[in-house]
Enzyme design. Structure first.
Site, PDB file in Angstrom:
ATOM      1  N   HIS A  48      45.426  53.678  48.583  1.00  0.00           N
ATOM      2  CA  HIS A  48      44.682  54.920  48.869  1.00  0.00           C
ATOM      3  C   HIS A  48      43.603  55.235  47.836  1.00  0.00           C
ATOM      4  CE1 HIS A  48      48.261  56.716  51.401  1.00  0.00           C
ATOM      5  NE2 HIS A  48      47.866  55.525  51.810  1.00  0.00           N
ATOM      6  N   GLU A 105      47.479  55.763  61.465  1.00  0.00           N
ATOM      7  CA  GLU A 105      48.741  55.831  60.715  1.00  0.00           C
ATOM      8  C   GLU A 105      48.626  56.810  59.562  1.00  0.00           C
ATOM      9  OE1 GLU A 105      51.716  54.843  57.611  1.00  0.00           O
ATOM     10  OE2 GLU A 105      49.559  54.753  57.427  1.00  0.00           O
ATOM     11  N   GLU A 106      47.466  56.805  58.899  1.00  0.00           N
ATOM     12  CA  GLU A 106      47.355  57.523  57.622  1.00  0.00           C
ATOM     13  C   GLU A 106      47.492  59.030  57.729  1.00  0.00           C
ATOM     14  OE1 GLU A 106      47.722  56.148  55.009  1.00  0.00           O
ATOM     15  OE2 GLU A 106      46.838  54.164  54.960  1.00  0.00           O
ATOM     16  N   HIS A 121      48.066  48.853  60.996  1.00  0.00           N
ATOM     17  CA  HIS A 121      47.224  49.968  61.434  1.00  0.00           C
ATOM     18  C   HIS A 121      45.766  49.748  61.031  1.00  0.00           C
ATOM     19  CE1 HIS A 121      46.986  52.060  57.482  1.00  0.00           C
ATOM     20  NE2 HIS A 121      48.247  51.729  57.324  1.00  0.00           N
ATOM     21  N   ASP A 131      52.623  46.428  56.796  1.00  0.00           N
ATOM     22  CA  ASP A 131      51.876  47.557  56.236  1.00  0.00           C
ATOM     23  C   ASP A 131      52.330  47.847  54.805  1.00  0.00           C
ATOM     24  OD1 ASP A 131      50.270  49.780  55.844  1.00  0.00           O
ATOM     25  OD2 ASP A 131      51.592  51.142  56.936  1.00  0.00           O
ATOM     26  N   ASP A 158      45.647  48.173  52.626  1.00  0.00           N
ATOM     27  CA  ASP A 158      46.259  49.230  53.459  1.00  0.00           C
ATOM     28  C   ASP A 158      45.274  49.662  54.534  1.00  0.00           C
ATOM     29  OD1 ASP A 158      47.932  51.182  54.440  1.00  0.00           O
ATOM     30  OD2 ASP A 158      47.661  52.535  52.729  1.00  0.00           O
TER      31      ASP A 158
END
Lengths: 457, 457
Positions: free
Chosen positions: A423, A325-326, A279, A353, A291
Site C-alpha cells: 500500500h 478488493e482494496e 484482484h 494476494d 498487491d
C-alpha cells in the site's frame, strides 16, 4: 498420533497421485521458468498502466487490457462481469508538519487513508495524544482526547514469523481508529504505517467510519514509521507539540466497473468450476505490482501454462480478476452472487494476494477431510520447496464463495518483504523478482491441475 | 522404508531434544528479530567500508573494524590470524565495444574477470567466435579460433530450482574459458555473466590459467547478459563483426592479511570447537553485502545472540571471518592448517555464504549417521519455516577442515534472487532485507546451540 496415521496414508496410499503427476508438474515448472508470461504481463500492467484504484480511469484501462490479453490466449470464453464500485479519490498530495511550542515546523510524510474524509480546506492543527490501542481511548476518555489529534503508534510485532499475523495484530488502529477516536471528540487521526521497517514511506489502506454520522467523521492519515518514531520522541520531550495536516480526498458516488473472467470449459464435467484469481484494483501510491498485479498475472498464466503443458481440463477452469478488493470487495461479492444465482457448482478456488515472492506453501479453508486430501499431494510440491500446507484463510475475493462445499485456498509466498511495500509508493515492479513470480504461477498451476484431475474427495 | 524408520525414531525417540530447546530457540529468534545486530553491522561494513577485495586497503579496514566489534562483545578471546593473500587489482574501468563491418561501434558493459591479465595497453580488437561449451572449442579447432576473441555464451539454466546448481552448470566457461581458448590461439575471452536475469550488469568472479605459460595468457572479461544477447544477435546477422576491449588489471605479489577470530571458551569441553563463519573479503564492484558481508555479520551475531539468550556454551564457539574466499581461499586453508597444527578438535563448522535471503534450510557434509542426528532436530526449525535439511556441500572456507570427524554445514537461504547480484555492482546493502538477514542469524544460532548442547553423536 494423528500425524503418524497421515504419514502411513502417504506410504500405503501411494495412489493418491501418480508418477505422471510428477512429470506433469515438472513440465509446468519448466515451462513457467523458461517460458512464463506472468512477468512480462506484470511489466505492462505496472509500468504501462500503473496504479488501479477502483473507479479510476486506470482501473478501466486494466480491465480492457487484461480482457484483450485473455482473448489472445484462445480461451473458450472471456467476458466482463459488471459491478458497481466505490470511487474514492486522493486529490492533491497531502501535507503535514509537527510544530513545536517555539513555532519550529518539521514536515512529515503522511497519506490519507482510503475512504477518509478530507480535512477542512485549510487543514487541521491540534495537540496530539499518542495511544497504542483502541482500548486505551476508553481509559483516556473525552477529557484527554477532545479537540486533539489521536496518534495511533502501536508497531507491528517484529517477532512473528508470518508478517500477515503482525499486520492483523496492528491494523485495527487503521481500520477503526478514526471511528473510535471521533466518539471522544478527536479532530483527526494519524496512524503509524503498517510497515515492519523503519523508513520514510507512508502506507495507505482502507479505514471505515461504521455508523458514524457524516458530520462527525474525522480525517485519518498514515504517517511513515520514521516519522511516527520522530513524533513519539518529540511528544516525550514536550507534550504540547502540535500536528498539522491537510488532505482533500473525496468519496464520489459508486461507478460501474468489471471483474474480468476467462474460462477453459471442462471436457468431462463442464458444470464443475475451478477458480484462480487475484484482484485487479490496487492502491494509488505505487503501481500495485505486489498487491496484487502479481496475483493477477500469475492467475492469467495458470490457464496459459495448462494449455502449454497440453492439459485438457476435465472441469471448467476460470481465471477471475476481481475488482475492488482494496476498498469494498464488491468484485468478490458480485462473482459469488452471480455464481449462486446461476447455480454454478464451484469445487475449488485459489487466490494469490500475498505478493509475488517465493512461494512457500498454501493455506486451505476447508474441512479436515478435504485437508487430508491435499496433504497427500504435498510430496509433489517438495522438490519445488513448497513445504507449508496449512489450514487457515484463503483470499478476500474468493471468501464470498464459501458455502461448505468449495475448497478455498491461498498461495502463501515468503512474507518477510511484503509489508515493506504494501500500500505504499514503493509497491513497484522493480521489487518483483521474475523467477519468484514464475515459481508462484507454477505452484498455482500444479495445484489447479491436481484439483481438476482428482476433484474434491 | 528407511524414511519411515526415521519417522518412527522421531516419534519414539522423543528425547532427541527437549521442551527447553523449543523455548531456547524461540528466545533466540525473538531476540534476533527484535534486537539483532547483523543488519546494523552490515550497514557499516557495506556502506562505511564497502568493497573488500583481498589485499586492498578496505579489506584491512574491515579486518580492524570487525575485530573491534567482536572485542566490544566481551568474548573470551579475539585475535587476528595472519595469512598471505593474492592481490589482484582491476585498475581503471574496462571499456568495450562491438564494431560492425560498416564501422559502427556499440559500447557494451564488461568487467575483467578476477585473476585475468590486462589487454595490451591499447586494447585488443578481433573477430568473434561464439561457443557454448569448452568441448565446442575442440570441435572448432585452431582454424576457427586462432586470432579471434572467443565468446562463451551458454546461459545459466533457468529450470533448476536451486540457482547454485544453475551456476555450477555454467561457471566452467568463466573459470577455464581463457585457459582452454588460449590453446587454440584465441586472443581474448568474453564470458556471458553468471546471471539468470537479463540486465546490464557484468558479473566478475575468479578465473584461472592453470599451467598456461605467462606469455600465452589471454585477457578474460565478463559481459552483461543483455549485451551477450546483443552480441549473439549481431553475430547471427554478420559473423564478421569485431569486438574491442581494454582492461588494465594486474596481479601483484601476495600481501599479508588476516582471518578475524572471536571465541567464547567452552565451560565443559573447552577443547572441542564449533566454528561459525563467512568470508570477509568480497569482489570490488558492489559492496559485497550478500557475498558475503551478510554471512560475516550473521556469524558475529550468533555469538552475541548466544550471550543475550543466557546460553553458556559447553564447548568453545568461534566466529571466524575468513579472508580471501573469492580469489584464493587462503584464509580457509590457513585456519584449517593452524587448527591441525594445534591438534584442535573441531566437531561442527557452519558457514553462511549464500546471501542474506530468507533461510530455507541447511546442507550437511557429514556421514549418514551424523545426518540422522540433525534430522531429529528438524521439527525444532519447522515453526520458523526452515524446512530443508539435505546432505550436500557446506561452505568453501570451512571445507579445508574436513577430516572425517567434523560435521560441516552451510546455511541455505532462498536462492532465487542471489545471482541477480552475485559479484556485480548491484551486490549492495539496499538489496538485503533486515528480517531475512536476522532470520538467518537466528537459524544459525539455533543450530550452533544444539550442537553445543548435544555434541555430535
Amino acid at each position: 498420533m494423528k500425524r503418524l496415521i497421515l504419514l502411513f496414508t502417504f506410504f500405503i496410499g501411494i495412489n493418491a497421485f501418480s508418477q505422471t503427476d510428477e512429470e506433469v508438474i515438472k513440465s509446468i515448472y519448466d515451462t513457467s521458468l523458461s517460458n512464463g508470461k506472468s512477468y512480462e504481463w506484470l511489466d505492462h500492467l505496472s509500468r504501462q498502466i500503473g496504479a488501479r484504484l477502483s473507479g479510476s480511469l486506470n482501473a478501466e484501462r486494466a480491465v480492457q487490457w487484461t480482457k484483450e490479453e485473455l482473448e489472445n490466449l484462445g480461451l473458450d470464453k472471456v467476458w466482463l462481469q459488471p459491478v458497481m464500485v466505490p470511487k474514492w479519490v486522493r486529490g492533491t498530495k497531502e501535507y503535514a508538519y509537527i510544530e513545536t511550542s517555539s513555532g519550529e515546523t518539521i514536515e512529515v510524510n503522511i497519506c490519507a487513508l482510503g475512504s477518509s474524509v478530507a480535512t477542512p480546506a485549510l487543514g487541521v492543527k491540534a495537540k496530539v495524544i499518542e495511544v497504542h490501542s483502541l482500548d486505551e481511548l476508553n481509559t483516556l476518555g473525552r477529557e484527554n482526547i477532545e479537540g486533539k489529534i489521536v496518534f495511533f503508534n502501536r508497531p507491528m510485532k517484529a517477532t512473528l514469523m508470518n508478517t500477515f499475523n503482525s499486520y492483523s495484530g496492528a491494523v485495527d488502529q487503521r481500520g477503526s481508529g478514526a471511528k473510535e477516536a471521533s466518539k471522544f471528540g478527536a479532530v483527526g487521526v494519524i496512524v503509524r504505517s503498517m510497515n515492519l521497517r523503519l523508513d520514510d514511506y507512508p502506507h495507505t489502506g482502507n479505514m471505515n467510519y461504521g455508523n458514524t454520522p457524516l458530520n462527525q467523521r474525522i480525517p485519518a492519515a498514515a504517517i511513515s514509521t520514521n516519522h511516527a518514531e520522530l513524533l513519539s520522541s518529540m511528544l516525550k520531550l514536550d507534550s504540547t507539540v502540535e500536528f498539522y495536516f491537510k488532505q482533500n480526498c473525496k468519496q464520489y458516488n459508486d461507478v460501474l466497473s468489471h471483474n474480468v473472467i476467462g474460462e477453459i470449459t471442462g471436457s468431462e464435467f463442464p458444470d464443475e468450476y475451478i477458480v484462480v484469481g487475484g484482484h485487479l484494483d490496487s492502491w494509488d501510491l505505487g503501481d500495485g505490482s505486489h498487491d496484487d498485479g502479481a496475483g493477477c498475472t500469475q492467475s492469467m498464466d495458470v490457464l496459459r501454462l495448462l494449455k502449454l503443458s497440453g492439459i485438457k481440463p476435465k472441469r471448467s477452469i476460470r481465471v477471475v480478476l476481481f475488482m475492488n478488493e482494496e476498498n469494498g470487495l464488491r468484485g468478490g461479492r458480485k462473482y459469488a452472487e452471480i455464481a449462486k444465482q446461476k447455480g454454478e457448482k464451484h469445487i475449488f478456488a485459489l487466490e494469490s494476494d500475498s505478493g509475488g515472492f517465493t512461494p512457500r506453501g498454501f493455506s486451505f479453508d476447508c474441512s479436515n477431510e478435504e485437508f487430508n486430501q491435499v496433504l497427500n499431494w504435498k510430496p509433489l510440491f517438495e522438490p519445488y520447496l513448497v513445504h507449508s500446507f496449512v489450514q487457515g484463510g484463503s483470499g478476500a475475493d474468493i471468501g464470498p464463495l464459501k458455502d461448505g462445499n468449495v475448497v478455498l485456498a491461498g498461495l502463501r509466498p515468503d512474507t518477510q518483504r511484503y509489508f515493506d511495500h504494501h500500500h505504499a509508493a514503493n509497491d513497484t515492479f522493480e521489487y518483483v523478482n521474475k523467477r519468484e513470480l514464475e515459481l508462484g504461477a507454477a505452484a498455482m498451476t500444479a495445484l489447479v491441475y491436481l484439483y481438476d484431475k482428482y476433484g474434491v474427495k
